[in-house]
Design an enzyme around this catalytic site. Structure first.
Site, PDB file in Angstrom:
ATOM      1  N   ASP A 116     -19.774  61.998  39.773  1.00 34.26           N
ATOM      2  CA  ASP A 116     -20.091  63.208  39.421  1.00 34.26           C
ATOM      3  C   ASP A 116     -18.674  64.229  40.061  1.00 34.26           C
ATOM      4  O   ASP A 116     -17.956  63.671  40.978  1.00 34.26           O
ATOM      5  CB  ASP A 116     -21.436  64.091  39.970  1.00 34.26           C
ATOM      6  CG  ASP A 116     -21.598  63.541  41.371  1.00 34.26           C
ATOM      7  OD1 ASP A 116     -20.780  62.928  42.103  1.00 34.26           O
ATOM      8  OD2 ASP A 116     -22.542  63.584  41.757  1.00 34.26           O
ATOM      9  N   GLU A 176     -30.771  66.735  38.934  1.00 36.73           N
ATOM     10  CA  GLU A 176     -31.843  67.432  39.804  1.00 36.73           C
ATOM     11  C   GLU A 176     -33.224  67.380  39.226  1.00 36.73           C
ATOM     12  O   GLU A 176     -33.302  66.801  38.117  1.00 36.73           O
ATOM     13  CB  GLU A 176     -31.310  68.960  39.759  1.00 36.73           C
ATOM     14  CG  GLU A 176     -30.039  69.255  40.309  1.00 36.73           C
ATOM     15  CD  GLU A 176     -29.960  69.192  41.798  1.00 36.73           C
ATOM     16  OE1 GLU A 176     -30.722  68.353  42.504  1.00 36.73           O
ATOM     17  OE2 GLU A 176     -29.074  69.951  42.404  1.00 36.73           O
TER      18      GLU A 176
HETATM   19  C1  F6R Z   1     -22.840  62.066  45.426  1.00 35.62           C
HETATM   20  C2  F6R Z   1     -24.001  62.354  44.393  1.00 35.62           C
HETATM   21  C3  F6R Z   1     -25.177  62.648  45.315  1.00 35.62           C
HETATM   22  C4  F6R Z   1     -25.332  62.220  46.657  1.00 35.62           C
HETATM   23  C5  F6R Z   1     -26.479  62.734  47.339  1.00 35.62           C
HETATM   24  C6  F6R Z   1     -26.804  62.353  48.792  1.00 35.62           C
HETATM   25  O1  F6R Z   1     -21.478  61.838  44.504  1.00 35.62           O
HETATM   26  O2  F6R Z   1     -23.792  61.969  43.217  1.00 35.62           O
HETATM   27  O3  F6R Z   1     -26.335  62.481  44.432  1.00 35.62           O
HETATM   28  O4  F6R Z   1     -25.432  60.788  46.832  1.00 35.62           O
HETATM   29  O5  F6R Z   1     -26.535  64.050  47.456  1.00 35.62           O
HETATM   30  O6  F6R Z   1     -25.789  62.748  49.542  1.00 35.62           O
HETATM   31  P1  F6R Z   1     -25.380  62.424  50.946  1.00 35.62           P
HETATM   32  O7  F6R Z   1     -24.879  60.970  51.022  1.00 35.62           O
HETATM   33  O8  F6R Z   1     -24.138  63.267  51.507  1.00 35.62           O
HETATM   34  O9  F6R Z   1     -26.546  62.699  51.662  1.00 35.62           O
END
Ligand code: F6R
Length: 241
Positions: A67, A143
């Protein structure tokens, strides 16, 4: 789903990097799906380490990131383009032509999404997709409420996600409201999935992902339907399971 419980972030990162190393050494032209955020950062450090020690080469590897924020330029330190180059690509021998990220500044974002889907298909599909999980159970930027049949496209970020990502920005109004992301169906097409989850705040989402109903209100629950998922998580993230 295979669940590997680890004692800390370092062990999670090391185990994840070993799984990636295994793939790269097994497949002639491996195609990796990559994620950003805090969860895979340590894994990228371990991979750089392995590369520097001569244990691994990315010469034949192709990558597709999950993304990108809409409207952040490549040189904005919060863009995922910047993150990936800073945390991984600038330190390994991957060919830039084999690195793919969604262009959040593309003039025609619909066309950009179609182009990305085409490129993944032309590369033969993703062999191993790395994922993190949002506190609300999102994967990629899909989401709660996103259709499981969605493919790559533009999405609106919900407030919980913007709050969670606020730590990287100066104020909430600087956190983008939209992103372009691989869809759930695009992610599910990957041959194998590796999901990293760390910390207590992920425990509710992790429980729903593993034991909850497969429901669009918890996007990660769809992974119960995938044929090969490995979850690496620490005790805190698994505390509700
Ligand atoms: C990032 C992504 C998100 C993250 C998720 C967790 O490319 O697609 O889905 O993997 O928001 O984020 P962290 O690892 O920062 O807790």
């Amino acid at each position: 789903m295979e669940i590997i419980q680890v004692k800390d972030y370092q062990e999670m990162s090391k185990k994840a990097s070993e799984i990636i190393e295994g793939k790269i050494n097994l497949i002639d032209k491996p195609v990796l799906g990559l994620a950003t955020g805090s969860s895979p950062e340590g894994m990228y450090e371990c991979l750089i380490d392995k590369y520097k020690k001569g244990e691994i080469s990315f010469q034949n590897t192709t990558t597709f990131n999950l993304d990108e924020y809409i409207d952040l330029s490549k040189d904005n330190s919060n863009s995922y383009y910047y993150y990936m180059h800073d945390k991984l690509f600038n330190h390994i021998d991957i060919k830039s032509i084999n690195v793919h990220l969604l262009k959040g500044m593309a003039r025609d974002l619909r066309e950009e999404a179609l182009r990305y889907e085409r490129m993944i298909r032309d590369a033969g599909g993703i062999d191993l997709q790395v994922l993190g999980i949002g506190v609300n159970g999102h994967i990629g930027f899909n989401e709660p409420g996103t259709k499981f049949t969605n493919r790559t496209g533009v999405v609106e970020l919900n407030e919980l996600t913007r709050q969670a990502n606020l730590r990287h920005f100066q104020s909430l109004d600087q956190v983008p409201t939209h992103a372009i992301t691989m869809g759930i169906e695009t992610i599910m097409d990957s041959k194998e999935i590796l999901l990293l989850a760390f910390g207590k705040e992920k425990s509710r989402a992790v429980k729903g992902m593993i034991h909850g109903d497969v429901d669009e209100h918890l996007p990660a629950s769809v992974l119960q339907k995938h044929q090969k998922v490995t979850i690496i998580a620490d005790e805190a993230a698994l505390s509700n399971v």
